[in-house]
Scaffold this motif. Structure first.
Motif, PDB file in Angstrom:
ATOM      1  N   GLY A 107       0.716  -1.026  -0.088  1.00  0.00           N
ATOM      2  CA  GLY A 107      -0.045   0.060  -0.029  1.00  0.00           C
ATOM      3  C   GLY A 107       0.619   1.119  -0.024  1.00  0.00           C
ATOM      4  O   GLY A 107       0.351   2.132  -0.576  1.00  0.00           O
ATOM      5  N   TYR A 108       1.986   1.349   0.559  1.00  0.00           N
ATOM      6  CA  TYR A 108       2.928   2.438   0.967  1.00  0.00           C
ATOM      7  C   TYR A 108       3.635   2.691  -0.688  1.00  0.00           C
ATOM      8  O   TYR A 108       3.793   3.704  -1.077  1.00  0.00           O
ATOM      9  N   LEU A 109       3.912   1.553  -1.358  1.00  0.00           N
ATOM     10  CA  LEU A 109       4.709   1.475  -2.374  1.00  0.00           C
ATOM     11  C   LEU A 109       3.659   1.933  -3.525  1.00  0.00           C
ATOM     12  O   LEU A 109       4.160   2.912  -4.252  1.00  0.00           O
ATOM     13  N   LEU A 110       2.509   1.738  -3.565  1.00  0.00           N
ATOM     14  CA  LEU A 110       1.511   2.081  -4.734  1.00  0.00           C
ATOM     15  C   LEU A 110       1.116   3.425  -4.570  1.00  0.00           C
ATOM     16  O   LEU A 110       0.338   3.932  -5.593  1.00  0.00           O
ATOM     17  N   THR A 111       1.317   3.594  -3.484  1.00  0.00           N
ATOM     18  CA  THR A 111       0.870   5.359  -3.268  1.00  0.00           C
ATOM     19  C   THR A 111       2.022   6.181  -3.227  1.00  0.00           C
ATOM     20  O   THR A 111       2.142   7.327  -2.822  1.00  0.00           O
ATOM     21  N   GLY A 112       3.309   5.719  -3.832  1.00  0.00           N
ATOM     22  CA  GLY A 112       4.356   6.262  -4.165  1.00  0.00           C
ATOM     23  C   GLY A 112       5.469   6.734  -3.306  1.00  0.00           C
ATOM     24  O   GLY A 112       6.273   7.502  -3.299  1.00  0.00           O
TER      25      GLY A 112
END
Lengths: 795, 795
Positions: B477-482
């Protein structure tokens, strides 16, 4: 509701004294295992050479485990109960070993570890020592069905053990670390599937010692009120035992246990006498708060140890080299007063030994924890009664899993009285076309049942929940206690339990080396709704990689079957259900598909595991074919046969051999797998120098890995799933991955020396067909009629 | 506490009418996608040719998803909120597509799907259609960071997205099927890690429509009171919205949403103004009970559909062939009154379009859901500042992960202000020797903190929980939001998230094909406490198979690194943190081990990925060696070097080449992997005909699979983990698996033609050493001094 029980009179002074001494004995033996090579009874001051050179093990959880064990012993003896102990914190292995040693079950299994000073020395020395025993509640540990190395599965194993064991109580200790895992958090809901009238009881004991390796725990830091609401919300009645002063804790625990076992008896009594209120009973559970490393060193080198995460492994570490550390250890061990516990010969004093139950009531000797002792053979019907009449080859369409469903229905019926067979699955029994089992049983369901519900009842033998973890864990617990079962699952999502599969395979590997562990039934997977037929879903549901994981495990444990049609699936299913100590993976489609082999042919083909399909070959006797078209899996088989048909029509002179593989590991060498073909047999099938076009259900690499030692390996060209997928038509899925009939036929032409030039027209035609397919499917949203309607030609 | 909110005045009549029409428009478009090829606005009666030949999709969950979307739009517009929508029931894809089409974000990304009748026709046709879009909330769906095909990860993704995004609200719909999974059950505890002062908010919406595929759901059938207790126990404040009558439901939902967003604002306001009570705030959540297949056909063929599991997929299925079924469909669709919703051109009427937020506030256009748009490069220090001075080769002992820890500490510091880097792990950051990050940050912890706790705070950037599922899901979730991150894990237990890895790899594969999806940071695994060094644990902790799973994925997505020492690990760690759209797996030990390469050498070696270690070889220039000793992984590297040392001393004339592999996929062909060596380069290293003894970290088959196409493959003899393990010494572990220096040296002698006879003495001596080891380790419990103290000889 007050959940701290009044403790005034639970134990007399004498009882209290005895149970505390028993606990101290277990703690003493636990510490001894972690630290000592010699001088087990501390008959002389501790010297460096008494200390193990490498101190390995986990103290922190152990005193709590020992405390629970002692109190369960009291209940078992007092009420003549049938109890097994699931030790979620399996790294508290020293505690489980200590307790089975104290009760005598350890020495019965391992006579060399005798109940005297010399036996105690060996007991200590062997722990976490080369050539000795592992540090966990491993298969080597009497009474264990749960190693607990990988956390999360204690409670689900406990429920699996309790199903259909009405007289059994499964005490299950759950560490507050483990309680943070997903599988454990879901496992609490298992109470919705436990029927007090026919199943045993599970007593969850949530052991909050507050810390993991280097952190507090979520539940350990939660307020009692939140914990109460959480577990009431899960449907339990939580009882709290909380403290650190031993006398008080013994009284609290004894009183709570008395109350809880009364409650369990009441729930069961009511259910079994038709007096229960409908719905899920509110089973009791214990929330036990005790310090991590309880009774161990309070501080070491000025740092807090007892009641903190520093007590997790070895609380005082430098005992061989550091006199001060060794002194801490010696004071700690002497604090348990070994002279008060063991006689001069090193044997537990008789008044303490009398606290342990006798015979099979000892938790280390309970046969449920060595399920093979109780296992009865599964009764199965004659598989020929379910055979599909294939008529003209390839002309009959059937749903393979539906056919197997009829067989499973009757297996269910034949074992209804023995009550030792269940089917588990994540809400997919019907979707996977096994619905005919619902003619003889239902899905089990303990929450409310509405009038319009279908095939739901309190007594169902199909267990469905949307959690692959729970399905797997329940089945493991069920098998480990001597029963039989099947797990039917969407192929892609079986990866969810990869790690549970790993751990079960490890368990089987080790139990296979222990004479006293008796064989248990195999863990059978039926993987359907597979990669090639995910019509409603798409890429997320397309993954055939579980097979690769399985193929990494010890050869004597794993089997992988890819039956191409219904009759072969029947043979494979029947075979797997009758095996033991294995993990069988069956991959088979649920969609309508052509049928290839009569029952007689299927039996012969499956017994061999692999074979030439002469009816689909046109080679001449005693002359090697030009080409081998091999396949494994139902969709690849159909595409291969269609490719053979295309090739034979286009190039009649081409001599093709068609090979089908059911038992995938037959491809391996005989020295790698017991089902492996000899090199001679392999070469006889695959030739030593002809091109082999191999259409495989899964990732193509696996076939190379299995065959890299074979003579003809460099001519084996494998097509399989190359990670291309989406929501599309069945045939388009094979085209996307270049596993379809046209790609297979094209590669065949390209690989047979000299053929490319001769068969240029056919080659062009097949390329055209691919283009035509591409356009057609995008225009009409379904496959071309000639693909949809293709059947194997009449001879 | 009354949780059903008073609904008297939440919406005016006009507002109610509008929001209901908007919802009907979304429902209409959802049904249209499942069923229609043409006639999208029903301008003529439905004919068979308007219906898709294959009806695929899931209606059941969709109206509920649409209902929530419409109400979130109202809140976003009314309060100018920054909201993304996580659609746990991702198979409700038609709903997500419908809503993003209504708000205009869909047509902006896919201009061909225009906002008119022709666009609507294409919108309908493309759904679950070959060449079109998948049926799920897949990467193709605007606004999605969560496909939801495999259930369980909605809520953990939501929390990962909310971390360090103080202004973001993540609305997360959780189906009651998904709520039965383990990962989801654990995810509720994520609230203990969310700091309202610095993080955004998560609004869980538990959508109870009561049924899975063919069963009721556990939570759907639970009493409200149990649900309330459960979620209060998890630490939330649950609000109930329950019913089926649209007017009433709109009023309930609007009032509840108002109340909840007030509550979120209050919690954040207090926390950000230092007024919060210490500890975990009680975040609000919604329990939404609405019928499955709401507003769809009530009955079909006399069977209950709406409000039952028959509504799960396609509620009325035979619409092309059966006039009665087609009539049901037509009535159903006309019931939404399309003329009231869309203008004559097929465009949503302006008064409805005005209900959607504008620009980036639209949930389909929110940049957080296309994280690459927001991603800033990670600031990293110069890795040379952390280099280990290796001195005499092999003489310095270091813990590789500890060295990387220093680098990570400074990376953490450099990005502290950007607040876009976190480390996730299951309670193992310290155990895995990355503890120096605690010099600059802490573990985040929102429950009580005791005075004696260490490195716990509200603001920590290390996120630890004993759940690999949560670690993985938060990081995703952290990566997918940049943002950027690292997951450090015990090697064996990374299998717990095999299936999550699979799904993330699939996501990356598809996003890589979508121009509008911008690159996100790579998912980096540091796997340590690996198979060869599980001193405290044993067999359950010994499993190197994750690498095999990874190697099955698309080559452009995965990388596997096995750095043999600290400087190579530094290079690899630094490299991985700077990559994007990949999954990097790093396997490296945490135990003290000899250091081989200077920083300059490490850079060169790692950039090549594979290389000859000339300093450990004695071949002569321009002459092929007699033997190649190859290795990958830290322990295999040490054993290989020790074997080379043994061989060179015993048989000085033997010409040995020593090869080390850091970048495992370099072994593959260039056409299979972008890092793959060309055949020429491979042959130059491994020769075309000399024996290669390859000591590999994991299961040996993988090396065969990677190299089966290479010229010299049949001379490559691989040793690795063959599933033998227990609690024993480090060297004994290698002996059990025949990967130790003596077995390697023995095989080398046996494989070099003619050497066996010449080197009979050496062969016997090595066999003797194995026997000596066996006896020694069982006697003393530690490895022989000559093994423990072995170092690479001075040149």
């Amino acid at each position: 509701m007050e959940k701290h029980i009044s403790t005034a009179a639970a134990l007399t002074e004498a009882e209290l004294g005895l149970i505390d001494r028993y606990w101290r004995a277990a703690n003493y033996l636990s510490v001894g295992q972690i630290y000592l090579l010699a001088n087990p009874l501390l008959r002389e001051p501790l010297k460096p050479e008494h200390i193990k050179p490498r101190l390995l093990g986990h103290w922190g959880t152990t005193p709590g485990l020992n405390f629970i064990y002692a109190h369960l012993n009291r209940l078992i003896r007092g009420r003549d109960l049938d109890v097994i102990y699931i030790c979620g914190p399996g790294h508290g292995g020293p505690g489980m070993v200590a307790n089975t040693y104290l009760e005598g079950s350890y020495s019965e299994i391992y006579p060399d570890i005798s109940e005297d000073a010399e036996g105690m020395r060996k007991l200590f020395r062997q722990f976490s020592f080369p050539g000795g025993i592992p540090s966990h509640a491993a298969p080597e540990t009497p009474g264990s069905i749960h190693e607990g190395g990988e956390l999360g599965y204690a409670l689900v194993h406990a429920y699996g053990a309790a199903f259909d064991n009405p007289d059994l109580i499964v005490a299950c200790v759950i560490g507050d670390g483990e309680a943070e895992t997903g599988p454990l958090a879901a496992s609490w809901h298992s109470n919705k599937f436990l029927n007090p009238a026919r199943d045993g009881a599970v007593l969850p004991i949530l052991h909050l010692n507050g810390y993991k390796i280097a952190n507090p725990t979520i539940l350990g830091r939660a307020a009692d009120d939140d914990l109460r609401r959480l577990f009431e919300g899960y449907g339990y009645e939580p009882f709290f035992v909380d403290g650190h002063e031993p006398r008080d804790m013994h009284q609290q625990m004894a009183a709570t246990m008395d109350r809880i076992f009364d409650r369990i008896r009441d729930i069961q009594h009511q259910a079994r006498n038709g007096k229960a209120a409908d719905g899920c009973p509110r089973w009791p559970m214990i929330v036990l708060r005790s310090p991590k490393g309880w009774t161990g060193p309070k501080e070491v080198d000025g740092k807090k140890v007892e009641g903190f995460w520093r007590a997790h492994q070895v609380p005082v570490s430098n005992c061989r080299e550091d006199d001060g550390h060794r002194k801490i250890l010696e004071d700690w061990m002497r604090g348990y007063d070994p002279e008060d516990l063991f006689d001069t010969g090193g044997r537990l004093k008789p008044e303490l030994r009398a606290l342990a139950p006798a015979g099979k009531r000892r938790m280390g000797a309970n046969p449920h924890a060595n399920g093979g002792l109780l296992r009865r053979e599964l009764a199965v019907p004659d598989l020929r009664d379910y055979a599909v009449d294939i008529g003209r080859r390839g002309s009959v369409v059937a749903q393979s899993t539906q056919v197997l469903g009829h067989y499973l229905r009757d297996t269910m019926k034949l074992n209804a009285e023995a009550a030792n067979f269940r089917i588990f699955g994540p809400d997919e029994t019907e979707s996977n076309r096994l619905g005919s089992v619902f003619e003889v049983t239902d899905r089990v369901w303990m929450e409310d049942i509405e009038p319009y519900d279908i095939h739901l009842s309190r007594d169902g033998r199909v267990v469905e929940v949307l959690s692959e973890h729970l399905c797997q864990g329940w089945l493991e617990g069920y098998l480990l206690t001597g029963r039989h079962g099947l797990f039917s699952c969407y192929e892609a999502f079986i990866h969810i339990i990869d790690s549970m599969f790993n751990q079960h395979a490890k368990w089987l590997k080790v139990t296979g080396e222990l004479e006293w562990r008796k064989p248990i039934s195999s863990l059978n997977y039926l993987l359907t709704s597979h990669v090639w037929r995910q019509d409603h879903n798409g890429f997320s549901h397309q993954d055939p990689g579980f097979i690769d994981l399985v193929a990494n495990k010890k050869a004597d444990i794993v089997r992988i079957y890819l039956p191409p049609d219904a009759n072969t699936l029947l043979w494979v299913g029947d075979h797997c259900l009758r095996t033991y100590d294995r993990i069988n993976v069956i991959v088979a489609g649920k969609q309508p598909e052509p049928q290839w082999l009569s029952m007689d042919e299927a039996v012969k083909h499956c017994e061999a595991g692999i074979g030439i399909w002469h009816w689909a070959s046109n080679e001449e006797e005693a002359v090697a074919p030009d080409l081998v078209m091999a396949c494994a899996g139902d969709v690849p088989t159909m595409e291969t046969l269609a490719a053979v048909d295309l090739l034979r029509k286009a190039i009649p002179a081409l001599k093709i051999r068609t090979v089908n593989v059911v038992d995938l590991l037959a491809l391996q060498s005989r020295d790698q797998h017991p089902h492996g073909l000899t090199d001679e047999a392999f070469d006889a099938i695959f030739t030593s120098d002809k091109p082999v076009i191999f259409a495989y259900h899964g990732y193509p690499y696996l076939i190379h890995r299995l065959t890299y030692k074979r003579t003809n390996h460099e001519n084996i060209h494998v097509r399989g799933f190359i990670e291309e997928g989406t929501t599309t038509t069945p045939f388009d899925m094979t085209v996307l991955n270049e596993l379809d009939r046209y790609h297979l036929a094209i590669e065949a032409i390209e690989r047979v020396p000299g053929l490319k030039e001769k068969a240029a027209d056919a080659l062009a035609a097949f390329h055209d067909k691919l283009a035509e397919h591409h356009a057609y499917v995008r225009e009409y949203g379904e496959d071309m009629p000639e693909v949809r309607n293709w059947t194997w030609p009449t001879a």
